[in-house]
Design a protein around this motif. Structure first.
Motif, PDB file in Angstrom:
ATOM      1  N   ILE A  79       0.836  -1.202   0.000  1.00 50.38           N
ATOM      2  CA  ILE A  79       0.000   0.000   0.000  1.00 50.38           C
ATOM      3  C   ILE A  79       0.869   1.250   0.000  1.00 50.38           C
ATOM      4  N   PHE A  80       1.946   1.182   0.727  1.00 51.12           N
ATOM      5  CA  PHE A  80       2.870   2.322   0.723  1.00 51.12           C
ATOM      6  C   PHE A  80       3.333   2.632  -0.704  1.00 51.12           C
ATOM      7  N   GLU A  83       0.385   3.934  -2.871  1.00 50.73           N
ATOM      8  CA  GLU A  83       0.023   5.332  -2.585  1.00 50.73           C
ATOM      9  C   GLU A  83       1.071   6.277  -3.153  1.00 50.73           C
ATOM     10  N   ASN A  84       2.308   5.924  -2.970  1.00 53.15           N
ATOM     11  CA  ASN A  84       3.420   6.701  -3.497  1.00 53.15           C
ATOM     12  C   ASN A  84       3.308   6.921  -5.002  1.00 53.15           C
ATOM     13  N   SER A  87       0.297   9.089  -5.811  1.00 56.38           N
ATOM     14  CA  SER A  87       0.519  10.458  -5.382  1.00 56.38           C
ATOM     15  C   SER A  87       1.372  11.215  -6.391  1.00 56.38           C
ATOM     16  N   LYS A  92      -5.280  10.623  -5.476  1.00 53.24           N
ATOM     17  CA  LYS A  92      -5.402  10.458  -4.031  1.00 53.24           C
ATOM     18  C   LYS A  92      -5.991   9.092  -3.754  1.00 53.24           C
TER      19      LYS A  92
END
Lengths: 328, 328
Positions: A79-80, A83-84, A87, A92
DNA sequence: TTTAACATGTCAACCCGTTGACATGTTTTT
DNA sequence: AAAAACATGTCAACGGGTTGACATGTTAAA
């Protein structure tokens, strides 16, 4: 109350249309006017309302992520990276922890569609959920078939299971047992099990798989492992379908005074950096977490942009790697 | 295209107002009409547009979470509990991984306000960011002072540092060294260090703190720990400001053939369930992760509902617990 | 039988920003 | 001097729901 575009216009002494033009870089605007508008936005602490923009543009730049839980290091890392990646492309991310519960997953799916997300990435595992079929929404699944039309990104789970099993065999294990999560969930671990069983059979061995059902009992995993050791005192190789299970096997084995790796060899699966830090000695099959994330993100954005997903992209399989430690 | 409320009205043979009444349970509606409307929504695969609703209601039920990274098990677990708590109260969560970078944090803050979040929870660590002061938005900080008006939830970091240090002393350590993250960030670890240093001084010992600066080098932590051992061959107690550092110390110590706990005792900090699974033998200070999450969520919802935050709630400090393992 | 309560409809304003059409005036370029 | 580009304004429609005001008709209770 919060200032709106009219307040900015008034404060800057221009028309609302001009403010909008500045905001969207449309048409002709002089630098002087731009500065005035920016100044006004700053002074009034103005934030353009994305709800209104999204409503009009029919595009939210919002992505839904449905995963079992960020508390698990594999998903936490995945997930990190997801999201990165989003982003950096101006998207979002709405986070949903489904806990592998069908009801939660369905509720989240509903919520995400009400919130007009541009797309979703699903890494949750569950029994089949029909909602995905009727859904008109760009989606990418990680390690799971959601419907015919939704592309799947995964690492080579079959190969991973094969490499793990063969590794234990090569290291001389006589009795290799596999521990796996719930069979009824559509998890990638099933392919790992399949590979294990096929390799074993091909080698003339008898495959034994212990299944961990979903349980709220904290000590459940330990109990099953205990049972495994009791029922198989001669076990000398264990292939766990993820590193946390492997870690539990490791500590239970130590409790019983088994010497690792001479008496018992253990191999896990995932190879997250968290586990690598905590248990650098653990041999494991390492998944390319960042690559999985990047592929899933690219594939979803591709769909959102209305581009077709060619057949080879429908099922992306990324390579795994054996990470040799001291437990085998 | 996606159906809207008018399509549903037409399909159900009622007026748009009636559909809205059904959706919001307002005024008088017969069961028959309700059923017709629900049927129509189902048949047309209708999802009420939350953007439009939120725009009108001036309430999004959206919460922004700014944390360093879900890849770290402490934040992974914390975020899991936070999302869970919000989800059960009808809120959705926008995830932001700030990586402790000031620029990212400011950008996310801006983004969240554009998206009209109802509130934010910030667990990121950084140098002071002035934006938080001028911000008109319900907020809760975890383990960090953002501004005078923003309440802080944390566990008792000073006590944690004290308990850890005293524990090592009690176990007979003669030379105790502390390893800590970057000093310039406003992290809770600074209070742990403070406690360590004060306890040491009070006991007539000389405190030594090694600082881990932010680094992109994967092996940086190992390098510093190596240096620590080289410079202090007689070290017999290490208090690490988090469990991952403790784990690294543990494996580096083993590499050097140091026997744990006889030659060297190690205590960590956090006590996440991930680390407990991987390294059950690690002695650590356990933070009440779920309680921190719950407090932060309750406190934020409290503010969102327009209720005042009384003085005692401005700084909630939750108890920590010593989790005794075999490394001390 | 009168009065509530129930049931549904119509209509317009509103939330906030975007956009296209059109107007008007100023500069700059040919 | 005419044409083109630049600069800004006005206005209204739009995206999709919500809500209050008001109207009308039906059913049930007093």
């Amino acid at each position: 109350m919060k200032p709106n575009i009219k307040d900015i216009a008034r404060h800057a002494g221009v028309s609302p249309t001009t403010v909008s033009r500045v905001l969207n870089n449309r048409g002709y605007i002089s630098q002087k006017t731009k500065d005035k508008v920016h100044q006004a936005m700053k002074e009034l602490n103005y934030f353009p309302n994305e709800l209104a923009r999204s409503l009009f543009k029919q595009r939210t730049h919002l992505i839904g992520l449905i995963f079992p839980t960020t508390a698990n290091p594999f998903y936490g890392e995945l997930i990190f990276h997801i999201e990165n990646a989003f982003s950096s492309k101006g998207y979002k991310v709405l986070l949903c922890n489904s806990l592998n519960r069908v009801d939660k997953e369905i509720d989240y799916l509903d919520m995400l569609q009400r919130n007009q997300v541009d797309g979703i990435i699903v890494g949750a595992h569950n029994r089949h959920i029909s909602q995905y079929e009727s859904m008109y929404l760009p989606a990418v699944a990680i390690d799971r078939n959601l419907s015919n039309s939704i592309p799947v990104v995964s690492s080579d789970n079959y190969l991973g299971g094969k490499v793990a099993t063969e590794h234990l065999l090569k290291k001389g294990c006589q009795k290799i047992i596999h521990i796996n999560g719930p069979h009824e969930l559509e998890t990638p671990a099933n392919k790992r099990r399949e590979a294990y069983e096929e390799v074993m059979v091909k080698e003339g061995r008898f495959p034994i798989t212990y299944e961990l059902r979903q349980s709220l009992d904290e000590n459940y995993t330990k109990t099953i492992i205990d049972q495994l050791f009791d029922e198989n005192p001669d076990v000398d190789g264990i292939f766990a379908s993820d590193d946390l299970i492997a870690a539990t096997v490791l500590s239970e084995a130590k409790k019983r005074g088994k010497d690792i790796p001479t008496e018992l060899k253990i191999i896990g699966y995932d190879g997250t950096s968290t586990v690598k830090t905590c248990l650098p000695e653990l041999t494991t099959i390492q998944q390319p977490i960042q690559a999985i994330a990047q592929s899933a993100v690219d594939l979803l954005i591709h769909q959102i942009n209305g581009e077709a997903v060619d057949e080879p992209l429908k099922n992306i399989i990324l390579p795994i790697q054996l990470s040799n430690g001291f437990t085998t």
